[in-house]
Scaffold this motif. Sequence first.
Motif, PDB file in Angstrom:
ATOM      1  N   SER A  69       0.832  -1.209   0.000  1.00  8.88           N
ATOM      2  CA  SER A  69       0.000   0.000   0.000  1.00  8.88           C
ATOM      3  C   SER A  69       0.871   1.266   0.000  1.00  8.88           C
ATOM      4  O   SER A  69       0.528   2.262  -0.620  1.00  8.88           O
ATOM      5  CB  SER A  69      -0.955   0.008   1.193  1.00  8.88           C
ATOM      6  N   GLU A  72       2.083   1.766  -3.560  1.00  7.33           N
ATOM      7  CA  GLU A  72       1.001   2.309  -4.385  1.00  7.33           C
ATOM      8  C   GLU A  72       0.826   3.802  -4.126  1.00  7.33           C
ATOM      9  O   GLU A  72       0.571   4.568  -5.051  1.00  7.33           O
ATOM     10  CB  GLU A  72      -0.310   1.570  -4.108  1.00  7.33           C
ATOM     11  N   MET A  73       0.967   4.209  -2.881  1.00  9.35           N
ATOM     12  CA  MET A  73       0.829   5.621  -2.530  1.00  9.35           C
ATOM     13  C   MET A  73       1.914   6.446  -3.221  1.00  9.35           C
ATOM     14  O   MET A  73       1.663   7.554  -3.697  1.00  9.35           O
ATOM     15  CB  MET A  73       0.915   5.808  -1.019  1.00  9.35           C
ATOM     16  N   LYS A  75       3.267   5.928  -6.070  1.00 10.53           N
ATOM     17  CA  LYS A  75       2.938   6.077  -7.485  1.00 10.53           C
ATOM     18  C   LYS A  75       1.935   7.201  -7.706  1.00 10.53           C
ATOM     19  O   LYS A  75       1.926   7.828  -8.753  1.00 10.53           O
ATOM     20  CB  LYS A  75       2.373   4.771  -8.037  1.00 10.53           C
ATOM     21  N   ARG A  76       1.084   7.455  -6.713  1.00  6.59           N
ATOM     22  CA  ARG A  76       0.046   8.471  -6.867  1.00  6.59           C
ATOM     23  C   ARG A  76       0.556   9.882  -6.612  1.00  6.59           C
ATOM     24  O   ARG A  76      -0.099  10.846  -6.971  1.00  6.59           O
ATOM     25  CB  ARG A  76      -1.115   8.173  -5.915  1.00  6.59           C
ATOM     26  N   ASP A  78       2.368  13.241  -7.211  1.00  4.14           N
ATOM     27  CA  ASP A  78       2.770  13.960  -8.411  1.00  4.14           C
ATOM     28  C   ASP A  78       4.058  14.712  -8.128  1.00  4.14           C
ATOM     29  O   ASP A  78       4.081  15.660  -7.354  1.00  4.14           O
ATOM     30  CB  ASP A  78       1.667  14.923  -8.828  1.00  4.14           C
TER      31      ASP A  78
END
Length: 115
Positions: A69, A72-73, A75-76, A78
């Motif tokens: 998790s 994944e964070m 990757k989000r 910016d």
Amino acid sequence: MSEQGNHFYNVYEVFSKKTDKAPFQHQFSLLAPNADMALVMAKENFFRRETVADIWVVKRENIRGLTQSEREMLKRLDKDYRETKGYGYLKKKWRDYNQEQFTEQHIMGGREESR
């Protein structure tokens, strides 16, 4: 290996750096009964083959990595503003500026507004 053998030995990760200013790099894993023995084994391996400035021996269970998790964070998030790919137009701007024709007005006093 028996169950008792699994509890006696621990897995250690060995990191080393060649010079004082070099970064640490992971070299290998080894099995040892304790941290002191792991350090002795790592030194025996390195000092016979090459010179190193420092060695770290870390118990594998003490190294914490990112969970799925958390990955994944990341990757989000910016982070485009940290990358230099957005400045590609500057090369063209400099080329255009350097190729611009300079007139006598440019050299003597800059551009004058027409009256």
